[in-house]
Design an enzyme around this catalytic site. Structure first.
Site, short mmCIF file in Angstrom:
data_model
loop_
_atom_site.label_atom_id
_atom_site.label_comp_id
_atom_site.label_asym_id
_atom_site.label_seq_id
_atom_site.Cartn_x
_atom_site.Cartn_y
_atom_site.Cartn_z
N HIS A 281 0.83 -1.21 0.00
CA HIS A 281 0.00 0.00 0.00
C HIS A 281 0.87 1.27 0.00
CE1 HIS A 281 -3.68 2.26 1.55
NE2 HIS A 281 -2.71 3.09 1.88
N GLU A 282 1.84 1.32 0.90
CA GLU A 282 2.67 2.54 1.00
C GLU A 282 3.52 2.71 -0.26
OE1 GLU A 282 1.60 4.37 3.22
OE2 GLU A 282 0.69 2.86 4.52
N HIS A 285 1.48 4.26 -2.99
CA HIS A 285 1.24 5.71 -2.82
C HIS A 285 2.28 6.55 -3.57
CE1 HIS A 285 -2.21 6.34 -0.34
NE2 HIS A 285 -1.75 5.69 0.70
N GLU A 304 -6.22 6.85 -1.44
CA GLU A 304 -6.41 5.65 -0.62
C GLU A 304 -7.10 4.51 -1.37
OE1 GLU A 304 -4.62 5.50 1.71
OE2 GLU A 304 -4.26 7.58 2.32
N TYR A 357 -11.15 3.75 1.83
CA TYR A 357 -10.13 2.88 1.22
C TYR A 357 -10.80 1.75 0.42
CZ TYR A 357 -6.75 5.01 4.49
OH TYR A 357 -5.95 5.88 5.17
ZN LIG Z 1 -2.77 5.08 2.39
#
Ligand SMILES: [Zn+2]
Length: 427
Positions: A281-282, A285, A304, A357
């Protein structure tokens, strides 16, 4: 003043900062920060004053184009007298010092500079940047950065971008990091700790306590080169020069993305899917949120929802549940929850609600199912190619979808983004 409704009283629409040059000195013992900030700026409109954001720290001097100038510092707003014409370039210099600490905001968790057990973390999303440097704190004002920070020599200092200089002066070391890609203020960070540096493949550097190792570490942080290689095939080239992953010795409830850097607690060194998915996830981003940044916070699903969908893509790619199975699973869970959240404008209190999300990711899955895999991934790559380095809105995304797929998808976006009930997943 900015009229951003989610984070009121931050940012100033009348000018842009184009480059931040920060000279900082930090004492870990006593938590003392001394700063000298030079900001290259551009007036967007004619104005008689500009306002910077700076919280908890005391200003001793402000210069406009090298000359002392009148200012007032109330709360976290530093108002500077400046007669400026539209299009005029100018430079602000602010000297300041104090004990940095996190900043409160209505409806949101505290954010910003925070002492760890032994070191510092800056988790600035979405309103914490003013806790360590004077800034025009709105996500639509991206700038480049050069930051030099002096810290005790027994600590490692990680910041955004590339480490361009590291100079030891006895007990103190100067660290210079440069971010040459435009960056929103909330994505700037400083991480200080007793860390060891490990190079992984694909330009990834892990900065972590030296004793952090083992199966859990290998399963989550060790998967990153494969994640990076896969995300580059589906999202396009990694948008920055390097990727630094800081793992703090303190456990952290949630990890956080900064530009070209993500921060995790050591509790994320784990083979559990909940750790692995957040590592993915990170990283995602960096494309969605950092390269392409929302213009206003109501569009947080553009960050998100996309990063969450990247988790599901990695789930499938790594031989776990398919993205379709993840979508089914989370659609079922969401349908049991209150459907009182408008994805296109969730409001500040719900902007980091898990439903943003998951419903955001489901919106992308619904789009993928409707248009087909090839156009869908084309859309994602076009999105980053066109808006990377800048800001964008949901309307911009819908326009890319229409252009790539040849059809407007207003019904789909209306039902997922602008209406409350949870739509059925297209089959
Ligand atoms: Zn996030």
């Amino acid at each position: 003043m900015s009229d951003e409704p989610y984070i009121p009283d931050h940012g100033d629409d009348s000018f842009d900062v184009t480059h931040y040059s920060l000279g900082l000195a930090y004492k870990v013992v006593g938590n003392r920060l001394d700063g000298d900030a030079e900001l290259a700026c551009l007036a967007r409109t004619g104005t008689t004053s500009v306002t910077l954001d700076l919280a908890h720290l005391r200003v001793s001097r402000v210069l406009l184009d090298g000359k002392p100038v009148r200012y007032s510092h109330r709360g976290s707003r530093l108002k500077i007298t400046a007669g400026l014409a539209a299009g005029q370039q100018f430079e602000l210099r602010v000297k300041y010092a104090g004990s940095p600490s996190t900043l409160k905001a209505r409806h949101l968790d505290d954010a910003g500079w925070e002492e760890l057990t032994d070191g510092v973390i800056v988790a600035a999303q979405p309103h914490g940047a003013p806790t360590w440097f004077p800034c025009n704190d709105r996500p639509s004002n991206k700038a480049t950065y050069a930051v030099t920070l002096a810290a005790p020599s027994d600590y490692y200092v990680a910041m955004c971008g590339r480490l361009t200089d590291q100079r030891r002066r006895g007990s103190v070391t100067d660290w210079t990091w440069e971010m040459t890609h435009p960056m929103a203020t909330y994505l700037a960070t400083v991480q200080i700790g007793r860390y060891e540096v490990r190079d992984l493949e694909h330009g990834i550097v892990v900065v972590a306590p030296s004793d952090l190792a083992g199966e859990g570490y290998d399963a989550s942080f060790g998967e990153q080169p494969e994640m990076m290689a896969y995300f580059e095939t589906v999202f396009g080239d990694y948008p920055f020069d390097a990727y630094t992953v800081v793992v703090t010795d303190d456990p952290l409830e949630i990890p956080l993305e900064s530009q070209s850097l993500s921060t995790f607690g050591r509790n994320f060194a784990s083979a559990d899917w909940d750790a692995v998915r957040l590592v993915a996830h990170e990283l995602a981003h960096q494309w969605f949120g950092n390269a392409v940044t929302l213009t206003e916070w109501n569009d947080i699903w553009l960050h998100e929802g996309f990063a969450c969908y990247a988790e599901w893509l990695w789930s499938e790619e790594s031989g776990r549940e398919s993205a379709a199975e993840q979508a089914e699973h989370h659609h079922g869970k969401l349908s049991d929850l209150d459907q009182d959240l408008l994805l296109a404008d969730p409001g500040p209190a719900l902007m980091f609600d898990d439903r943003v999300y998951k419903r955001g990711a489901l919106t992308l899955h619904a789009l993928r199912t409707t248009v087909g895999d090839e156009p869908f991934f084309d859309v994602l790559r076009q999105w980053v190619e066109r808006f990377g380095g800048g800001n964008a809105t949901t309307a911009d995304f819908e326009a890319v979808v229409e252009e790539v797929t040849g059809e407007p998808r207003a019904d789909l976006f209306d039902s997922w983004l602008r209406e409350l009930p949870l739509p059925a997943l297209p089959s």
